[in-house]
Structure formats: C-alpha cells, structure tokens
Enzyme design. Structure first.
Site, short mmCIF file in Angstrom:
data_model
loop_
_atom_site.label_atom_id
_atom_site.label_comp_id
_atom_site.label_asym_id
_atom_site.label_seq_id
_atom_site.Cartn_x
_atom_site.Cartn_y
_atom_site.Cartn_z
N LYS A 1 3.43 -78.79 22.84
CA LYS A 1 4.31 -79.19 24.22
C LYS A 1 3.37 -79.54 25.42
O LYS A 1 2.10 -79.13 25.16
CB LYS A 1 5.25 -78.21 24.48
CG LYS A 1 4.72 -76.83 24.65
CD LYS A 1 5.64 -75.57 24.85
CE LYS A 1 5.17 -74.48 25.16
NZ LYS A 1 6.38 -73.31 25.84
N ARG B 1 15.47 -65.17 27.84
CA ARG B 1 15.08 -66.62 28.53
C ARG B 1 16.13 -67.64 27.75
O ARG B 1 17.23 -68.07 28.38
CB ARG B 1 13.71 -67.09 28.08
CG ARG B 1 13.20 -68.44 28.51
CD ARG B 1 11.55 -68.74 28.45
NE ARG B 1 11.17 -68.83 27.13
CZ ARG B 1 9.87 -69.15 26.81
NH1 ARG B 1 8.90 -69.63 27.74
NH2 ARG B 1 9.51 -69.41 25.67
N HIS C 1 10.95 -65.04 20.27
CA HIS C 1 9.78 -65.20 21.04
C HIS C 1 9.62 -63.91 21.83
O HIS C 1 10.29 -63.32 22.45
CB HIS C 1 9.95 -66.13 22.13
CG HIS C 1 8.59 -66.80 22.72
ND1 HIS C 1 7.52 -67.00 21.85
CD2 HIS C 1 8.31 -66.93 24.03
CE1 HIS C 1 6.47 -67.44 22.73
NE2 HIS C 1 7.09 -67.22 24.25
N ARG D 1 4.04 -69.84 15.29
CA ARG D 1 4.24 -70.94 16.24
C ARG D 1 2.61 -70.78 17.18
O ARG D 1 2.75 -69.97 18.07
CB ARG D 1 5.19 -71.02 17.33
CG ARG D 1 6.58 -70.91 16.62
CD ARG D 1 7.83 -71.08 17.57
NE ARG D 1 7.72 -69.87 18.40
CZ ARG D 1 8.30 -68.83 18.19
NH1 ARG D 1 8.93 -68.23 16.89
NH2 ARG D 1 8.28 -67.83 19.03
N TYR E 1 -12.45 -80.84 55.33
CA TYR E 1 -11.06 -80.42 56.28
C TYR E 1 -11.36 -78.99 56.85
O TYR E 1 -11.56 -78.03 56.01
CB TYR E 1 -9.94 -80.68 55.61
CG TYR E 1 -9.50 -82.06 55.09
CD1 TYR E 1 -9.24 -83.03 56.09
CD2 TYR E 1 -9.62 -82.55 53.98
CE1 TYR E 1 -8.70 -84.01 55.84
CE2 TYR E 1 -9.37 -83.91 53.49
CZ TYR E 1 -8.90 -84.89 54.65
OH TYR E 1 -8.57 -86.01 54.09
N CYS F 1 -10.69 -81.60 48.60
CA CYS F 1 -10.02 -82.62 49.29
C CYS F 1 -9.07 -83.13 47.84
O CYS F 1 -8.96 -82.59 47.02
CB CYS F 1 -10.67 -83.74 49.57
SG CYS F 1 -11.92 -83.18 51.05
N ASP G 1 -9.26 -86.09 46.39
CA ASP G 1 -9.85 -86.72 45.34
C ASP G 1 -11.44 -86.11 45.21
O ASP G 1 -12.22 -86.81 44.52
CB ASP G 1 -10.30 -88.36 45.87
CG ASP G 1 -8.84 -88.74 46.56
OD1 ASP G 1 -7.89 -88.61 45.47
OD2 ASP G 1 -8.65 -89.28 47.51
N1 PMH Z 1 6.79 -70.41 20.95
C1 PMH Z 1 7.48 -70.59 22.01
C2 PMH Z 1 9.06 -70.43 22.01
C3 PMH Z 1 6.83 -70.74 23.39
O1 PMH Z 1 7.30 -70.92 24.40
C4 PMH Z 1 5.57 -70.85 23.26
C5 PMH Z 1 4.61 -71.00 24.42
C6 PMH Z 1 4.56 -70.74 22.01
C7 PMH Z 1 5.40 -70.52 20.97
C8 PMH Z 1 3.13 -70.63 21.93
O2 PMH Z 1 2.63 -69.76 22.38
P1 PMH Z 1 1.18 -69.55 22.55
O3 PMH Z 1 0.48 -70.65 23.21
O4 PMH Z 1 0.55 -68.12 23.36
O5 PMH Z 1 0.52 -69.36 21.14
N2 PMH Z 1 5.11 -71.10 25.56
C9 PMH Z 1 4.67 -70.63 26.95
C10 PMH Z 1 5.68 -70.89 28.04
O6 PMH Z 1 6.83 -70.89 27.97
N3 PMH Z 1 4.87 -70.14 29.01
O7 PMH Z 1 3.61 -70.08 28.69
C11 PMH Z 1 3.57 -70.35 27.36
#
Ligand code: PMH
Length: 358
Positions: free
Chosen positions: A34, A130, A158, A213, A258, A304, A306
């Site tokens: 993601k 969440r 999670h 995951r 700046y 800055c 850029d």
């Molecule tokens: N699964 C879910 C539902 C997640 O939101 C994330 C990461 C992962 C797996 C992977 O986690 P990792 O990168 O620690 O292995 N999500 C997020 C988040 O929402 N903010 O920071 C990490």
C-alpha cells in the site's frame, strides 16, 4: 529526467528480505505494498515480492489494487481499508478481495455484484479500535448473509503493539481473536493476524494462522528498536541521493536561507543541494546531517521548498554526490531527528523525486 535528485531502490535487498523471512516462517506471505509500497514503488515491489516468495499482495485502497491489475499483476490482492458497498462490483470484476465487517455491508453491496462473486476477508477488531467487527454475533450474522454472492475466503485481525516486546495487549488481542474464532478455523482458507513484527515473533510457534501481512520488513526496515534485538537479517532498500549544485566560500558573518537563522562564523564552504520540502524533505530536517564524500555535513539554515544548504569541510566540485537517506545516514536516525518513525519517512517523499531501480 534532468534533476540529479533521486530515490534508488535496491531490488536485491527486497528480494533478500522476503527470502530470509520466508526461510524463517511457515506461513504464506502477503507483501503489503500500500501507499506506493511505502514509497518504494508499488508495481516494482509487487513484482519483486511475488518472484521471491510472496503469494498475495495487500493494499489500502481499491485504486491501489486496480493500479496493480492494470500493470498485469494477477496475484490475489487484498484491500485492507474499508470500501463503500457501491464499489463491490468493480472489485469482483477484477478479482480484487475486499475487507468486510458487517452483514449490513454485504446486504448493501449485493445489488452491485453481477456475475462474479466477490471474495472477501472478514476484519476483526481485537484491540486496534480502527476497523472490524467485535463480537461473535456480528461474525455469525455476516457468515449467514454471504450466500452465493460472496466467497468468504479469509479472516484477520491487526495488532496495535506487536512491535513492543513487553505489551500485554499483544497477547490479549490474540486471546480475543481465538475466542471469537472458537470452532470456526476450518471455515476459512486464510487466517491471519501478523504484521512484520508479529510474523517474526510467532516464528517457530505453533499458531493456527497460515498467512502473514509483511510491510516494513520487506523494505528492510525494523518495526521498532526492540524488534531489532530479535532479528538482524534485513537490508534496507531505500536510498535518497542528490548532487551539489553550487559550492561557494562565504566569509564570516554571512546568513543562510529564509529567516537568516544561520550565520557563518568563519570562512565556510557552503553547498546547495536541490531537494526541498516539496519533495518531502521536511523543514524539520534543518540541523540534521547528510553525507558528502564519506563525510557527514550539517544542514545549515532552513530547508526551502526545492533546496537546502550544507556546510562542507572543504571545497567539493559541483556534481559531487550527496546522500540524504541510506549509506551512512541511517533512516532511523533521521526518523528520530524528525520525531517520527521510519514508516513515515519512506512514505513522505513525493513523486517529484524519481524512483530508480538498481
Ligand atoms: N496489515 C495491516 C492491516 C496494516 O495496516 C499494515 C500496516 C500491515 C499489515 C503491515 O505492517 P508492517 O509494515 O508493520 O509489517 N499499516 C500501517 C498503518 O496503517 N500505519 O502504519 C503502518
């Protein structure tokens, strides 16, 4: 591309990380790509991960899943953020798996699903607060609603504190999940609870989960300092580099950038580096250091939009490489300076910085 500033992504490091993980854990691996693969480039990373042992991809948005499908990627993709039910048909058409957590959602989505059923994973909230259903009654109602329109392929939760070795909540969440799952394990093809931290913590344990995951570890970064005490095989894939665009000798008493917050105290070599806050190199990086010719040089004055300026120990030619992240500049050190975590650092760089795959 004309500008010398670039993000270099080490493909071999990503391949190494996933292979090393795979050798340590029995579960299937979902590569979490993601947010443009945490800034590393979603399509590129997805392909490397799939080639080296991942069997599934995880994204947050339906848009991100479609980007991967458009690039020709056929592996299963789970969208982990909730989506509105009217888009269920679009996901089903493209074989994209959605996360669901209420019977009502399934009911509302049904009219939008035509020929192909929609594959879903049920999201359970065991303590993150969440997204997800929280009770067995809610789960039973959802399973009852599924009919032929939905394939309930997986169920997951999670962890909020898998990266903290002394957190009780990590174990409480596992207990809550198992209580909810009582007698249902056979019902799901995939049961998954762990992010990178959880995956490594569960290595070697007999757990009823067959998928993990993995996000941050894929990129060679540690979820926390504590986790770094458990394993050290990761190789960071992310390097941010630029080149000196101007080098000048300023006499004492000259001000920089700046607000004129920095004044030279003697003859000083000052270099200008063409990366700024519009690239995601934040103003808060003022006072941090970058590397030039193996030497760490302080950022002087404000960053800055850029560009920013550094104090050089001696004259360097224009075009000399400057490393902002990676090499001797540890991303966790930068994160500490910016009062954040490595996750936020890699995600913050904008598309104005080209990604090169080396
Ligand atoms: N699964 C879910 C539902 C997640 O939101 C994330 C990461 C992962 C797996 C992977 O986690 P990792 O990168 O620690 O292995 N999500 C997020 C988040 O929402 N903010 O920071 C990490």
């Amino acid at each position: 591309m004309f500008r010398p500033s670039r993000i270099e992504i080490d493909r071999a490091a990503i391949a190494h990380n996933i292979k090393e993980l795979k050798s340590r854990i029995p579960q299937d691996i979902m590569a979490v790509v993601k947010a443009n693969a945490y800034g590393h480039g979603a399509v590129e990373v997805a392909n490397i991960a799939l080639k080296n042992g991942a069997t599934m991809l995880g994204v947050a948005l339906l848009e991100e899943a479609i980007e991967l499908r458009d690039a020709g990627i056929e592996a299963p993709i789970l969208v982990m953020e909730a989506q509105f039910p009217q888009y269920a048909g679009i996901a089903a058409e493209q074989d994209i798996t959605l996360s669901v957590f209420s019977a009502e959602w399934l009911k509302e989505a049904t009219p939008y699903i035509e020929e192909k059923p929609l594959t879903v994973h049920v999201k359970v909230d065991t303590g993150m607060g969440r997204l997800g259903l929280r009770t067995r009654e809610q789960l039973d109602a959802l399973l009852e609603e599924a009919g032929d329109t939905f394939v309930i392929e997986g169920i997951y939760t999670h962890f909020a504190t898998a990266d903290e070795l002394n957190s009780d909540l990590y174990y409480t969440q596992q207990e809550r999940f198992e209580r909810l799952m009582d007698g249902l394990h056979e019902r799901f093809r995939y049961i998954h609870t762990s992010n990178s931290a959880g995956a490594i913590r569960m290595a070697g344990q007999d757990v009823p989960y067959n998928l993990v995951r993995v996000g941050i570890a894929l990129y060679g970064l540690y979820p926390s300092k504590e986790l770094e005490t458990l394993y050290t095989f990761l190789r960071p894939a992310f390097v941010l580099k630029s080149q000196l665009m101007q080098v000048k000798l300023l006499e004492a008493g000259q001000t920089i950038s700046y607000g004129a917050t920095y004044t030279t105290t003697e003859d000083e070599w000052i270099g200008t580096v063409p990366v700024g806050y519009a690239d995601g190199w934040l103003r808060k990086a003022s006072g941090f250091e970058v590397e030039v010719g193996g030497i760490r040089c302080p950022i002087v004055g404000r960053v800055c939009m850029d560009r920013f300026m550094i104090r050089l120990p001696k004259e360097f030619p224009v075009g000399t490489d400057v490393t902002l992240v990676g090499g001797n500049i540890d991303i966790d050190e930068l994160a500490a300076h910016l009062e954040t975590i490595n996750y936020e650092i890699v995600c913050q760089f904008t598309n104005r910085l080209p990604r090169h795959y080396v």
